[in-house]
Write a protein that holds these residues in place. Structure first.
Motif, PDB file in Angstrom:
ATOM      1  N   PHE A 201       0.499   1.389  -1.498  1.00  0.00           N
ATOM      2  CA  PHE A 201      -0.596   1.266  -2.613  1.00  0.00           C
ATOM      3  C   PHE A 201       0.097   1.374  -4.139  1.00  0.00           C
ATOM      4  O   PHE A 201      -0.523   1.634  -5.045  1.00  0.00           O
ATOM      5  CB  PHE A 201      -1.752   2.181  -2.519  1.00  0.00           C
ATOM      6  N   LEU A 207      -7.024   2.447  -7.611  1.00  0.00           N
ATOM      7  CA  LEU A 207      -7.583   2.953  -6.196  1.00  0.00           C
ATOM      8  C   LEU A 207      -8.319   4.165  -6.324  1.00  0.00           C
ATOM      9  O   LEU A 207      -7.850   5.191  -6.738  1.00  0.00           O
ATOM     10  CB  LEU A 207      -6.573   2.875  -5.098  1.00  0.00           C
ATOM     11  N   VAL A 210     -10.116   5.734  -0.119  1.00  0.00           N
ATOM     12  CA  VAL A 210      -9.319   5.072   1.031  1.00  0.00           C
ATOM     13  C   VAL A 210      -9.852   5.640   2.374  1.00  0.00           C
ATOM     14  O   VAL A 210      -9.659   6.896   2.468  1.00  0.00           O
ATOM     15  CB  VAL A 210      -8.001   5.483   0.935  1.00  0.00           C
ATOM     16  N   VAL A 234      -9.967  10.424   0.131  1.00  0.00           N
ATOM     17  CA  VAL A 234      -9.086  10.119   1.175  1.00  0.00           C
ATOM     18  C   VAL A 234      -9.568  10.580   2.532  1.00  0.00           C
ATOM     19  O   VAL A 234      -9.793  11.726   2.727  1.00  0.00           O
ATOM     20  CB  VAL A 234      -7.459  10.600   0.871  1.00  0.00           C
TER      21      VAL A 234
END
Length: 490
Positions: A201, A207, A210, A234
């Protein structure tokens, strides 16, 4: 006269154009709703379509919904009737699509959202999305994708959300997100991904979320998320991660939630966060954690760095440790008479009011809930502390509210499974012992029979010899003749 007739024709033409402007065209079997004068939603769901309609398409159609139909393939001419329209959304979920041509979406330059989830797509040509320069959301979940080409998203520089969850993808190519600088959310859960590179990434500074749960990831590089400085969430649960480096998330200052539950971690090693802006929560439940001195040090380190830890470790090794961290409270195992509210004294000398609601706490393993102010350890089997609300540290009276809910940890299931296997094994051993005993008994019976037979034979053989000797003794002499010998008796 001619001029008057021409003006009359012109007025009629203008009137007809005005009336036609208020009438929206719509394909047969579909329902069209005008959102505005230049925006029409065309809904063709649940009408058993086998192809996308080309007739009766309005020039102002901006959204096409054709879910729950019988579409099996998308050809280069499937959307030819929509290429002159300002089409921004295409929804084709819950069909039987298995084939998508490389130029299916060619010419749809205004498209911003494409959803082809819950179909049967196995592969996509690298030029499938090449003409969708303004695309922001692509949903490809619940298909049968095995491989994603590295150049599939090369032209989609405005892409924000990519959902490829619940496919059969084994590898995320290194350059898959190379040209997606605006990418904010990636859903790749429910696949067969086994590893992530350190530069996975590196071109995605925006971002934020995820999802990589339910894969086969065994190792995570320390720099996998270091390029995404605004990362908030995450999810790496239900993988096979054995160990995480201590600096895995050290550059993610905005990180709020990390889900590492149901992996193969034995200790906490991700607490060296020096730039956290808010309290971060790490879920390590469902891991084979070992409560040794290293675990205690890591728990204290997490507390010092404003990190919430939610997890479970073996109560035996925790109780055998020489000391507990200064901010861990250990409740007594005998909690049958636990009142609705219990006062505990904290390390700073202030009194902490803990109000326990829900069911009675049974005695079993220990659960840990920690944050920047306190860590609480209590023994329970089917329940878990999931919510700890702490007031400001400057308050003298700190109130902690702990809510107990059902805890469905895989470790609990694993323990019961082991007990079941032990019971079955014990039963098998008993059955084997019983069978062996019967075999030994039958062997003893056979041995006794053989012995008695041998004894009878031994008794009978000397007797016959004795008889022969007696007969020999009775013979006075032996006369030999032509046919043999003849014994003459006395």
């Amino acid at each position: 006269m001619g001029i008057y007739h021409g003006i009359k024709i012109l007025l009629v033409t203008v009137l007809l154009l005005t009336l036609c402007d208020k009438v929206n065209l719509c394909p047969r079997k579909c329902r069209c709703d005008a959102i505005s004068r230049q925006s029409i939603n065309c809904n063709c769901s649940w009408v058993a379509l086998q192809r996308i309609p080309h007739e009766g398409v309005d020039f102002n159609t901006t959204k096409l919904i054709a879910s729950h139909n019988n579409l099996t393939s998308l050809k280069n001419t499937t959307f030819s009737a929509f290429r002159m329209q300002p089409l921004t959304d295409i929804i084709l979920d819950y069909n039987f699509i298995s084939e998508v041509d490389s130029k299916t979406f060619g010419g749809l330059v205004e498209l911003k959202q494409l959803s082809i989830s819950h179909n049967m797509i196995t592969n996509l040509h690298p030029d499938t999305f090449a003409d969708m320069f303004k695309i922001e959301k692509i949903y490809l979940s619940e298909n049968s994708l095995i491989y994603v080409h590295p150049k599939l998203l090369t032209k989609n520089r405005h892409l924000q959300i990519l959902n490829i969850a619940n496919n059969r993808i084994k590898i995320l190519p290194l350059d898959l997100f190379k040209y997606n600088n605006n990418l904010t959310e990636v859903y790749a859960n429910g696949n067969e991904i086994s590893f992530l590179t350190s530069q996975q990434f590196q071109h995605n500074p925006e971002l934020k979320a995820v999802h990589l749960e339910e894969n086969n990831i065994m190792f995570l590089h320390a720099d996998t998320f270091s390029y995404s400085r605004v990362l908030l969430y995450v999810n790496l649960s239900h993988n096979k991660i054995h160990h995480l480096l201590s600096n895995t998330f050290h550059k993610n200052c905005h990180l709020k939630i990390v889900d590492l539950s149901n992996n193969k971690l034995e200790t906490i090693s991700v607490c060296q966060q020096h730039c956290l802006w808010e309290i971060m929560k790490i879920d390590i439940s469902g891991n084979p954690l070992v409560c040794d001195s290293e675990m205690e040090e890591m728990s204290e380190l997490c507390s010092n760095h404003s990190i919430h830890i939610l997890g479970k470790c073996g109560s035996r090794s925790l109780r055998n440790s020489t000391r507990l961290p200064r901010d861990i409270k250990l409740l007594s195992e005998d909690t049958s008479g636990l009142p609705s509210s219990t006062e505990l004294t904290s390390t700073e000398g202030t009194k902490t009011q803990s109000q326990v609601t829900g069911h009675e706490i049974p005695t079993c393993d220990s659960y840990i809930v920690s944050n920047d102010a306190s860590v609480t350890v209590t023994t329970m089997n089917e329940y878990e502390m999931i919510s700890t609300l702490l007031s400001d540290e400057t308050d003298q009276n700190v109130t902690t509210v702990v809510t107990l809910v059902e805890y469905n940890s895989p470790l609990v299931v694993r323990e019961s499974t082991v007990r079941g296997f032990l019971f079955i094994g014990t039963e098998c051993l008993l059955a084997c012992a019983f069978i062996l005993r019967k075999l030994l008994r039958s062997k003893d019976q056979n041995d006794s029979t053989v012995a008695s037979t041998i004894e009878l034979l031994s008794e009978s053989e000397p007797k016959s010899e004795g008889d022969n000797e007696t007969q020999d003794d009775e013979c006075e002499d032996v006369i030999t003749i032509e046919d043999g010998e003849v014994c003459r008796y006395r």
